[in-house]
Design a protein around this motif. Structure first.
Motif, PDB file in Angstrom:
ATOM      1  N   ALA A  62       0.743  -1.387  -0.050  1.00 49.98           N
ATOM      2  CA  ALA A  62       0.097  -0.011  -0.025  1.00 49.98           C
ATOM      3  C   ALA A  62       0.988   1.205   0.043  1.00 49.98           C
ATOM      4  O   ALA A  62       0.638   2.110  -0.811  1.00 49.98           O
ATOM      5  CB  ALA A  62      -0.891  -0.048   0.999  1.00 49.98           C
ATOM      6  N   ILE A  63       2.043   1.236   0.924  1.00 53.35           N
ATOM      7  CA  ILE A  63       2.745   2.340   1.042  1.00 53.35           C
ATOM      8  C   ILE A  63       3.467   2.399  -0.406  1.00 53.35           C
ATOM      9  O   ILE A  63       3.538   3.599  -1.146  1.00 53.35           O
ATOM     10  CB  ILE A  63       3.692   2.275   2.011  1.00 53.35           C
ATOM     11  N   GLN A  64       3.974   1.504  -0.974  1.00 58.02           N
ATOM     12  CA  GLN A  64       4.511   1.653  -2.307  1.00 58.02           C
ATOM     13  C   GLN A  64       3.820   2.121  -3.356  1.00 58.02           C
ATOM     14  O   GLN A  64       4.183   2.741  -4.250  1.00 58.02           O
ATOM     15  CB  GLN A  64       5.615   0.271  -2.713  1.00 58.02           C
ATOM     16  N   LYS A  65       2.532   1.707  -3.209  1.00 58.85           N
ATOM     17  CA  LYS A  65       1.429   2.085  -4.060  1.00 58.85           C
ATOM     18  C   LYS A  65       1.194   3.655  -4.219  1.00 58.85           C
ATOM     19  O   LYS A  65       1.029   4.076  -5.201  1.00 58.85           O
ATOM     20  CB  LYS A  65       0.306   1.238  -4.064  1.00 58.85           C
ATOM     21  N   GLU A  66       1.299   4.108  -2.955  1.00 60.58           N
ATOM     22  CA  GLU A  66       0.980   5.536  -2.824  1.00 60.58           C
ATOM     23  C   GLU A  66       2.170   6.380  -3.091  1.00 60.58           C
ATOM     24  O   GLU A  66       2.015   7.828  -2.760  1.00 60.58           O
ATOM     25  CB  GLU A  66       0.671   5.660  -1.174  1.00 60.58           C
ATOM     26  N   THR A  67       3.351   5.930  -3.714  1.00 61.35           N
ATOM     27  CA  THR A  67       4.411   6.861  -4.215  1.00 61.35           C
ATOM     28  C   THR A  67       4.268   7.344  -5.374  1.00 61.35           C
ATOM     29  O   THR A  67       5.320   8.216  -5.783  1.00 61.35           O
ATOM     30  CB  THR A  67       5.834   5.979  -3.929  1.00 61.35           C
ATOM     31  N   SER A  68       3.286   7.301  -6.033  1.00 61.01           N
ATOM     32  CA  SER A  68       2.858   7.671  -7.393  1.00 61.01           C
ATOM     33  C   SER A  68       3.000   9.447  -7.230  1.00 61.01           C
ATOM     34  O   SER A  68       2.626   9.868  -6.227  1.00 61.01           O
ATOM     35  CB  SER A  68       1.718   7.311  -8.106  1.00 61.01           C
ATOM     36  N   ASP A  69       3.138   9.910  -8.323  1.00 64.59           N
ATOM     37  CA  ASP A  69       3.475  11.299  -8.438  1.00 64.59           C
ATOM     38  C   ASP A  69       2.262  12.277  -8.130  1.00 64.59           C
ATOM     39  O   ASP A  69       2.231  13.526  -7.688  1.00 64.59           O
ATOM     40  CB  ASP A  69       3.789  11.744  -9.665  1.00 64.59           C
ATOM     41  N   ASN A  70       1.009  11.419  -8.241  1.00 63.95           N
ATOM     42  CA  ASN A  70      -0.114  12.316  -8.378  1.00 63.95           C
ATOM     43  C   ASN A  70      -0.903  12.116  -6.955  1.00 63.95           C
ATOM     44  O   ASN A  70      -1.952  12.455  -6.816  1.00 63.95           O
ATOM     45  CB  ASN A  70      -1.135  11.895  -9.177  1.00 63.95           C
ATOM     46  N   SER A  71      -0.205  11.582  -5.943  1.00 62.21           N
ATOM     47  CA  SER A  71      -0.708  11.269  -4.443  1.00 62.21           C
ATOM     48  C   SER A  71      -0.523  12.363  -3.683  1.00 62.21           C
ATOM     49  O   SER A  71       0.419  13.257  -3.843  1.00 62.21           O
ATOM     50  CB  SER A  71       0.170  10.316  -3.758  1.00 62.21           C
ATOM     51  N   THR A  72      -1.621  13.010  -3.102  1.00 62.62           N
ATOM     52  CA  THR A  72      -1.623  14.130  -2.243  1.00 62.62           C
ATOM     53  C   THR A  72      -0.986  13.978  -0.998  1.00 62.62           C
ATOM     54  O   THR A  72      -0.771  12.447  -0.554  1.00 62.62           O
ATOM     55  CB  THR A  72      -3.244  14.723  -2.133  1.00 62.62           C
ATOM     56  N   PRO A  73      -0.489  14.721  -0.293  1.00 59.31           N
ATOM     57  CA  PRO A  73       0.024  14.642   0.990  1.00 59.31           C
ATOM     58  C   PRO A  73      -0.868  13.955   1.901  1.00 59.31           C
ATOM     59  O   PRO A  73      -0.798  13.024   2.788  1.00 59.31           O
ATOM     60  CB  PRO A  73       0.335  16.236   1.558  1.00 59.31           C
ATOM     61  N   GLU A  74      -2.444  14.158   1.750  1.00 63.24           N
ATOM     62  CA  GLU A  74      -3.326  13.856   2.547  1.00 63.24           C
ATOM     63  C   GLU A  74      -3.530  12.119   2.199  1.00 63.24           C
ATOM     64  O   GLU A  74      -3.763  11.524   3.150  1.00 63.24           O
ATOM     65  CB  GLU A  74      -4.905  14.440   2.183  1.00 63.24           C
ATOM     66  N   GLN A  75      -3.379  11.771   0.908  1.00 62.77           N
ATOM     67  CA  GLN A  75      -3.734  10.373   0.695  1.00 62.77           C
ATOM     68  C   GLN A  75      -2.243   9.518   1.386  1.00 62.77           C
ATOM     69  O   GLN A  75      -2.559   8.495   1.783  1.00 62.77           O
ATOM     70  CB  GLN A  75      -3.503  10.383  -1.064  1.00 62.77           C
ATOM     71  N   VAL A  76      -1.163  10.257   0.871  1.00 64.13           N
ATOM     72  CA  VAL A  76       0.026   9.588   1.540  1.00 64.13           C
ATOM     73  C   VAL A  76      -0.013   9.520   3.062  1.00 64.13           C
ATOM     74  O   VAL A  76       0.131   8.287   3.477  1.00 64.13           O
ATOM     75  CB  VAL A  76       1.240  10.328   1.224  1.00 64.13           C
ATOM     76  N   GLN A  77      -0.489  10.550   3.774  1.00 62.48           N
ATOM     77  CA  GLN A  77      -0.691  10.284   5.053  1.00 62.48           C
ATOM     78  C   GLN A  77      -1.760   9.278   5.590  1.00 62.48           C
ATOM     79  O   GLN A  77      -1.319   8.615   6.520  1.00 62.48           O
ATOM     80  CB  GLN A  77      -1.244  11.838   5.763  1.00 62.48           C
TER      81      GLN A  77
END
Length: 196
Positions: free
Chosen positions: A61-76
């Motif tokens: 899940a964390i690796q998937k969320e490393t895409s360029d279009n992830s917002t800080p909120e999504q990453v958090q």
């Protein structure tokens, strides 16, 4: 605005280092053990396998969320949930090793207690990383990226420390007995598929 992306990649890299801990608990060489030890290994392996999968999913899940279009909120949100899952999984592993009792080997009780302490420590560390991620400022991209760097540093430390007691627990006959358990064999992670 490259902000959080390179940092989140670091986070993902640091996490894959942490995943090694789970593998320490599951990959061993095979040989004939004794019945008591085999029963112990089966109990631990059966309990650990779903937790290993949970940690693997959290890593993914964390690796998937490393895409360029992830917002800080999504990453958090993703990172916080992943750290919570990891914390729960390590705690459950600690309980599994505790409940199985000491393995039927020399110093079995000490090895068991050290491994339980280590797993519970990992659980607490991931719980504290979750709090750290939840406290980051998602409104300010630069601050958020800096905060993620600190989290990645902590993760790196976790990946480097950690699995000594588990390795000790699995030396010799214990490792051989665990290697014979189908649930331990299947807990080793498969290469991620390209789909997604």
């Amino acid at each position: 605005m490259e902000g959080t992306n390179p940092v989140n990649k670091k986070l993902a890299a640091a996490l894959s280092g942490g995943a090694v801990l789970v593998l320490a608990l599951t990959g061993c060489s095979s040989d004939d053990g004794n019945d008591k030890l085999d029963a112990w290994a089966k109990q631990v392996c059966d309990a650990v396998q779903p937790q290993a999968k949970k940690i693997e999913s959290a890593n993914a899940a964390i690796q998937k969320e490393t895409s360029d279009n992830s917002t800080p909120e999504q990453v958090q949100k993703t990172d916080a949930k992943a750290f919570q899952d990891m914390s729960d999984a390590y705690k459950a592993m600690g309980s599994a090793v505790q409940n199985a009792g000491a393995p039927n080997v020399d110093d079995g009780e000490k090895k068991q207690q050290d491994a339980v302490k280590e797993l519970n420590g990992l659980s607490a560390s991931y719980a504290s990383l979750k709090k750290q991620v939840e406290g980051l400022d998602t409104k300010d991209q630069a601050k958020f990226a800096d905060g993620l760097k600190d989290v990645a540093t902590e993760l790196n430390k976790l990946g480097k420390s950690g699995s000594d007691a588990l390795k000790t627990l699995e030396e010799g006959d214990v490792g051989k007995a665990m290697a014979q358990q189908p649930s331990c064999k299947s807990a080793t992670p498969v290469a991620p598929s390209a789909a997604g």
